[in-house]
Scaffold this motif. Sequence first.
Motif, short mmCIF file in Angstrom:
data_model
loop_
_atom_site.label_atom_id
_atom_site.label_comp_id
_atom_site.label_asym_id
_atom_site.label_seq_id
_atom_site.Cartn_x
_atom_site.Cartn_y
_atom_site.Cartn_z
N LEU A 92 1.40 -0.19 -2.42
CA LEU A 92 1.67 0.36 -4.50
C LEU A 92 2.14 1.71 -4.24
O LEU A 92 3.48 1.78 -4.70
CB LEU A 92 0.78 0.24 -5.05
N TRP A 93 1.60 2.96 -2.97
CA TRP A 93 2.27 3.63 -2.49
C TRP A 93 3.90 3.77 -2.46
O TRP A 93 5.08 4.69 -2.42
CB TRP A 93 1.15 4.33 -1.82
N GLU A 94 4.20 2.69 -1.56
CA GLU A 94 5.63 2.30 -0.42
C GLU A 94 6.56 2.34 -1.96
O GLU A 94 7.70 2.49 -1.66
CB GLU A 94 5.64 1.63 -0.22
N LYS A 95 6.16 1.56 -2.85
CA LYS A 95 7.27 1.20 -3.83
C LYS A 95 6.60 1.98 -5.22
O LYS A 95 7.76 1.49 -5.85
CB LYS A 95 6.58 -0.46 -4.26
N GLU A 96 6.20 3.06 -5.39
CA GLU A 96 5.72 4.16 -6.13
C GLU A 96 5.50 3.16 -7.21
O GLU A 96 5.82 3.44 -8.36
CB GLU A 96 7.50 4.88 -6.30
N HIS A 97 4.37 1.95 -7.03
CA HIS A 97 3.78 1.39 -8.17
C HIS A 97 2.63 1.70 -8.68
O HIS A 97 1.87 2.11 -7.96
CB HIS A 97 3.50 -0.35 -8.15
N GLN A 98 2.65 1.74 -10.09
CA GLN A 98 1.06 2.84 -10.84
C GLN A 98 -0.30 1.51 -11.08
O GLN A 98 -0.96 2.40 -11.44
CB GLN A 98 1.06 4.26 -11.35
#
Length: 288
Positions: A150-156
């Motif tokens: 999620l951090w790599e894709k910038e998903h929250q």
Amino acid sequence: GSHDSFSFYIDEASPVGPEQPETVQNFVSVFGTVAKKLMRKWLATQTMNFTSQLGAGIRYFDLRISTKPRDPDNELYFAHGLFSAKVKEGLEEINAFLADHPKEVVFLDFNHFYGMQKYHHEKLVQMLKDTYGNKMCPAIFAHEVSLQYLWEKEHQVLVFYHSPVALEVPFLWPGQMMPAPWANTTDPEKLIQFLQASITERRKKGSFFISQVVLTPKASTVVKGVASGLRETITERALPAMMQWVRTQKPGESGVNIITADFVELGDFISTVIKLNYDLDEGEDDTT
């Protein structure tokens, strides 16, 4: 996670929700504001708003959406018996926290819809797009989701949507990927037996899983404690037994995943659940 996460605000001036049985509708029509004040004591399962819940460590939100009868604006509201805040306001409040905390992730579980037509679902989907945009993680296999991913894709944001609409929208995760078995009991012992049995039967992979550490009042319970309400009559009294169960759990594929409760600030519920994450074996899913 929090159960009926939005119920910290109940609008006593609003009409009764469309999902309420005729007996409740009639009760309110006869007793009016007094009836709604009594209902509020049993319908409000949280006291902290979204921002406070997030600050305290809550990351899973149980959301129920409704339209109001004869509303010319077709506005969407959170609802649990009576109406709560506008959905748009709640989503924006959560987004403000995410903007300030770019490594935090939330689960938004839209699991009940009342009085909603196709148009209303389209409106809610657009509202989610406008509010969260690329913060939303498209639906993939649950076991592929890690904080690192999620951090790599910038998903929250992971949005779960218990309606066939989810199949048409890439960023909506189907509701069956977030099962939440419900014990429907006022008895703490029966609740704990149910929780343990449901974990034993939990599918090994492919979905998230909610353990609802929640007691549900029967009509007779409400009548006996009509003026005191849910928190005092049930939740506080049962808290020690429920917390003992939480403390003994292990997270991971064969254990707990997401744990929800009423009045999440009571006792040490939040800190206890967070601590369970430190018991994770390497490579297993997080607990929320």
